[in-house]
Design a protein around this motif. Sequence first.
Motif, mmCIF file in Angstrom:
data_model
loop_
_atom_site.group_PDB
_atom_site.id
_atom_site.type_symbol
_atom_site.label_atom_id
_atom_site.label_comp_id
_atom_site.label_asym_id
_atom_site.label_seq_id
_atom_site.Cartn_x
_atom_site.Cartn_y
_atom_site.Cartn_z
ATOM 1 N N ILE A 159 -1.733 -6.722 5.201
ATOM 2 C CA ILE A 159 -1.337 -5.349 4.888
ATOM 3 C C ILE A 159 -1.809 -5.031 3.471
ATOM 4 C CG2 ILE A 159 0.607 -3.774 4.573
ATOM 5 C CD1 ILE A 159 2.181 -5.617 6.524
ATOM 6 N N SER A 160 -2.567 -3.942 3.342
ATOM 7 C CA SER A 160 -3.006 -3.537 2.006
ATOM 8 C C SER A 160 -2.351 -2.206 1.638
ATOM 9 C CB SER A 160 -4.533 -3.415 1.948
ATOM 10 O OG SER A 160 -4.966 -2.412 2.830
ATOM 11 N N VAL A 161 -2.087 -2.046 0.361
ATOM 12 C CA VAL A 161 -1.451 -0.836 -0.143
ATOM 13 C C VAL A 161 -2.373 -0.241 -1.205
ATOM 14 C CG1 VAL A 161 0.571 0.117 -1.308
ATOM 15 C CG2 VAL A 161 0.850 -1.781 0.287
ATOM 16 N N ALA A 162 -2.851 0.971 -0.950
ATOM 17 C CA ALA A 162 -3.745 1.639 -1.902
ATOM 18 C C ALA A 162 -3.023 1.839 -3.228
ATOM 19 C CB ALA A 162 -4.200 2.991 -1.345
ATOM 20 N N GLY A 163 -3.750 1.610 -4.303
ATOM 21 C CA GLY A 163 -3.178 1.779 -5.639
ATOM 22 C C GLY A 163 -2.412 0.556 -6.102
#
Length: 168
Positions: A159-163
């Motif tokens: 899971i990637s989270v922008a910013g």
Amino acid sequence: MSSADLRYPRQTLLADYGRATAGVLLCGAPLLLLDVNRWLALILLLGFLLFAVFLARTALRHHTRYVLGPDTLCADGPAGTMVEWNRLDRLKLSYFSTKRDRSDGWMQLSVGSAGGRMIKLDSSLDGFHDVVERAAHAAETTGLPLSETTRANLKAMGISVAGQEEKV
């Protein structure tokens, strides 16, 4: 997005009930049936209390269902609470290893929104990955800063989270 009704698996709960009951009996029986010195009695009493708390926690998990909705995560049970995704102000994803090489273990998600109590879930919950994805999306939307550990654990789950990219 519709709501999802999530619970801990029956097999996991039964295993926890078995461990807790065995601990309560193994620590409590000598206190009731034998004449033990006070130091041993203290150790047994502490063990009894520890397993009794674990038994109560297992019963609480058994009687709680989690409703994952587009706007909220609701813990519906004896100690129920609700997290509003648009007011998310706490998110922590921890990994607890059971082996030195970190090849086995479990994850725990802690989430909370303004004015509410935390909801803590572990990775044995059916639908855990969906809850973590929704929480990560809410963190991205609200601009909630995440710890380095939480970011690494999210990455380990894919899971990637922008910013929230790692600082170099």
